[in-house]
Design an enzyme around this catalytic site. Structure first.
Site, PDB file in Angstrom:
ATOM      1  N   LYS A  91      -3.786  56.010  55.013  1.00  0.00           N
ATOM      2  CA  LYS A  91      -3.629  54.716  54.303  1.00  0.00           C
ATOM      3  C   LYS A  91      -3.307  55.138  52.695  1.00  0.00           C
ATOM      4  CE  LYS A  91      -4.731  51.648  57.263  1.00  0.00           C
ATOM      5  NZ  LYS A  91      -3.871  50.432  57.659  1.00  0.00           N
TER       6      LYS A  91
ATOM      7  N   GLU B 208       3.689  43.938  61.274  1.00  0.00           N
ATOM      8  CA  GLU B 208       2.300  43.246  61.665  1.00  0.00           C
ATOM      9  C   GLU B 208       1.882  42.137  60.991  1.00  0.00           C
ATOM     10  OE1 GLU B 208      -0.056  46.451  59.645  1.00  0.00           O
ATOM     11  OE2 GLU B 208      -1.605  45.014  59.490  1.00  0.00           O
TER      12      GLU B 208
ATOM     13  N   ASP C  41       0.806  54.351  55.149  1.00  0.00           N
ATOM     14  CA  ASP C  41       0.771  52.918  55.328  1.00  0.00           C
ATOM     15  C   ASP C  41       0.039  52.291  54.207  1.00  0.00           C
ATOM     16  OD1 ASP C  41       0.344  50.346  56.166  1.00  0.00           O
ATOM     17  OD2 ASP C  41      -1.120  50.623  57.896  1.00  0.00           O
TER      18      ASP C  41
ATOM     19  N   GLU D  50       4.823  52.717  56.126  1.00  0.00           N
ATOM     20  CA  GLU D  50       4.381  51.290  56.784  1.00  0.00           C
ATOM     21  C   GLU D  50       4.143  50.306  55.822  1.00  0.00           C
ATOM     22  OE1 GLU D  50       1.930  51.759  60.135  1.00  0.00           O
ATOM     23  OE2 GLU D  50       1.067  49.862  60.093  1.00  0.00           O
TER      24      GLU D  50
ATOM     25  N   HIS E 146       1.734  46.952  66.081  1.00  0.00           N
ATOM     26  CA  HIS E 146       0.577  46.967  65.133  1.00  0.00           C
ATOM     27  C   HIS E 146      -0.576  46.479  66.663  1.00  0.00           C
ATOM     28  CE1 HIS E 146      -2.475  44.915  63.065  1.00  0.00           C
ATOM     29  NE2 HIS E 146      -2.676  46.178  62.284  1.00  0.00           N
TER      30      HIS E 146
ATOM     31  N   ASP F 109       3.217  42.394  66.510  1.00  0.00           N
ATOM     32  CA  ASP F 109       1.994  42.312  67.025  1.00  0.00           C
ATOM     33  C   ASP F 109       1.805  41.024  68.019  1.00  0.00           C
ATOM     34  OD1 ASP F 109      -1.071  42.318  67.674  1.00  0.00           O
ATOM     35  OD2 ASP F 109      -1.420  43.154  65.665  1.00  0.00           O
TER      36      ASP F 109
END
Lengths: 420, 420
Positions: free
Chosen positions: A217, A299, A246, A272, A349, A322
């Site tokens: 992250k 997502e 991400d 991401e 996701h 997702d």
């Protein structure tokens, strides 16, 4: 034998996580939560469908489920699913409720939970796992599940038929994935609030457990912190590992370009959600600017219409649709078909923690020839599922239990907070 | 003198309409409804802010208001508004609640109601109408109201300053609009469920009342019915009248192109919401295909990021941003500034029945040089407002009452359904 839905109940299930787990640049204190649609029937089976949130507002999704799903009461499940695309089109266009979407936010999350419950119940009636239910459908039966409205300019029913039919002949080759199992990737090595040391420890554990792909992250206001950690992950995981970054929508467009220019030497597999999920042209600009680094998103993209625009714009390299964000399994399949037309891999996701998606990636690979890449793995809620996904040597073991793997233990035992 | 917010209450106010009124191709049985944010204070003044829905789900918006607006309690209104852009940025990015948007659907409608209540309270404290409050702000004070995040690649703060500053010198010329009054257009001649005869009667009444511009609802599965009515309106209103068509998202892309090819000879001023509001590239395709007929949309576009993409794509000729759909007055102003940069007129959709927007179009025209075109007029709820907008000879009389004109009588008297 018929199986008729007699009652709909929405349940509000929330699961606090351990310190730092689930944190990202935007969602700093996530409480993983499900708005669950439960379909009771005149038989033994009960359908369970999930929508995912990170805490506050989960109760609103539950209320939306209870409102919308009343249309299901009295419906026989096989009859319902024989023309589900048309049913879903009507349900998602309720003449008043539609206004507070349309096809996005709370009402769309509710639609997803309802749809997923229908598929779970259908699989349970047929006494097969969801992936097998989907693979056993004829092309025409699959088409009937889908609502093509507003996307036919890019994917007509006929084009969808062609994609499915053209993949029948060599299906048997791709069915190997059922025994080889589907590769996972590990998102939980590098949550935003984890210390450097914890990230390093997690990488070692993850690789020892068989994972070769993992995610960090980023999205801190302190770019130096993120860059240091990105290069640290690369060093710790080695050159052969697949490492994704991400940002969870945190960056402005220019900022994301600048950051990725500095990060590209650690060879990220993708970046991401680099910026706001509604900014299709921003993603297009970014995708051009940071090539050959690739862009993943989806997502937070709520419906097929926006995915259509993303695909038309070459604004995503990986499609992270997702099924617990869009209008459920059927819209997931439709988006996967569109994505297949554009040759963009679907790497979902997993708001459902991979419980439903482990079925869907098998279907996507076998029935429409989507590359069997890897599926996100997040273990934090595993203990809460009746049939948790099984990961061995970094691979999802093909589930053999009937249904969509979305039953929660707590809703059977009533031993955790359920508000409705 | 300070004025501090002490309590927030959300109220659910719904107003059934007469037969056929408010009906369109998608929303066949609209019950015009407001999720109202009420800000109580330690003084006499109370702020009222509206979000608009068409019935079902209005209670969800109310709940979202009550959740989000707790942040306002204890805030002094002048202090709050001195840095409102930053406050709104934080509020709209609540680390959990954001997930069920982000910046769209129920949570965004709630944000709009909250924001609008803040502006109403601020105007009441200053004892001026909203339009005067806004016009009296310095450029810097205006900039501080706005959240530029995710749009700075297209409109930087500096560009916004330049737009505002460059329109100071000839402001006095445009201030004529305050005494000339702002032209209205009549949406209520041709609701979807109205008979041909009723539409014809309404046109005559409307023109007798001073309107020269009007709108017909289309989007029927029966294209012949719509075409017949479109040409009928043109014939009845005469060649000099301005006639718009509004499809309310009902058509597929190809269908909208085909229809407009047949309708163009009745010289429609615009086609409104021809297809799904998320389909930016669909609108772009349509705008090219049906030229010189123009495309209007925006009433279902929830935030500045999507408007940014619409403007970047040349996908709208008229921007119908609605301050009770986006995050309220401040985001409306930001979107108006972006639209000004692209030379796209702002012609708001009036979910608020023109109560707030009558102020905003004056500000847009005087402070940033937006063309004073016309503002939608829908009379059905007029009796329910404490200070209903006044239309004389088809023009909105500039309101002189303090505040944003959004107080509802029923919430003073508690004599209609209020759920919360």
């Amino acid at each position: 034998m018929s199986l008729t839905i007699t009652k709909v109940v929405a349940r509000d299930a929330r699961f606090p996580l351990g310190p730092g787990a689930g944190s990202d640049a935007v969602h700093l204190d996530a409480v993983y939560s499900y708005a669950v649609c439960e379909l009771y029937t005149d038989g033994e089976e009960k359908g369970s469908g999930l929508a995912f949130t990170v805490g506050a507002g989960n109760e609103l999704v539950c209320q939306a489920i209870e409102f919308l799903a009343q249309e299901l009461v009295g419906k026989e499940i096989d009859e319902l699913m024989a023309d589900f695309g048309e049913f879903q089109r009507k349900l998602s266009n309720h003449t008043q409720f539609r206004w507070i979407g349309p096809h996005k936010g709370v009402v769309q999350l509710a639609l997803g939970a309802i749809t997923n419950a229908c598929f779970d119940l259908w699989a349970k009636k047929k006494a097969v796992p969801l992936w097998k239910l989907l693979l056993d459908l004829s092309t025409e039966e699959t088409i009937q599940l889908l609502d093509f409205s507003y996307v036919e300019d890019v994917l007509s029913k006929e084009e969808a038929r062609v994609i499915l039919n053209s993949h029948v002949i060599d299906r048997h080759k791709r069915e190997n994935v059922l025994t080889d199992n589907y590769q996972g990737y590990d998102t939980s090595i590098g949550w935003f609030n984890y210390s450097d040391q914890k990230v390093r420890d997690n990488i070692k554990k993850s690789m020892a457990a068989g994972f070769t792909s993992m995610k960090l992250k980023v999205g801190s206001p302190d770019h130096e912190r993120d860059l240091r950690r990105a290069y640290m992950v690369r060093e710790c995981a080695g050159d052969a590992a697949t490492v994704m970054l991400d940002c969870n929508q945190q960056w402005q467009l220019q900022e994301s370009i600048e950051f990725m220019m500095k990060a590209k030497d650690m060879n990220p597999y993708w970046i991401e959600e680099p910026t706001h999920p509604d900014d299709i042209l921003g993603h297009q600009t970014l995708a051009r600017a940071i090539s050959p680094v690739k862009v993943a998103c989806g997502e937070h993209v709520p419906n097929r219409v926006i995915f259509k625009n993303y695909l038309q714009s070459n604004a995503m390299h990986f499609n992270q649709v997702d099924a617990v964000r869009v209008g459920g399994i059927s819209e997931f399949i439709l988006i996967s078909l569109m994505s297949r037309k554009f040759n963009i891999p679907v790497v979902p996701h997993v708001g459902d923690m991979g419980q439903i998606h482990q079925h869907l990636v098998l279907f996507n690979h076998i029935a429409m020839g989507h590359e069997a890449l890897f599926l996100e793995h997040i273990p934090h809620l595993q203990e809460h599922f009746v049939h948790p996904c099984q990961i061995v040597d970094g691979r999802y073991i093909t589930p053999q239990e009937i249904g969509a793997s979305s039953d929660l233990k707590c809703l059977q035992a009533d031993n955790i907070r359920v508000a409705i």
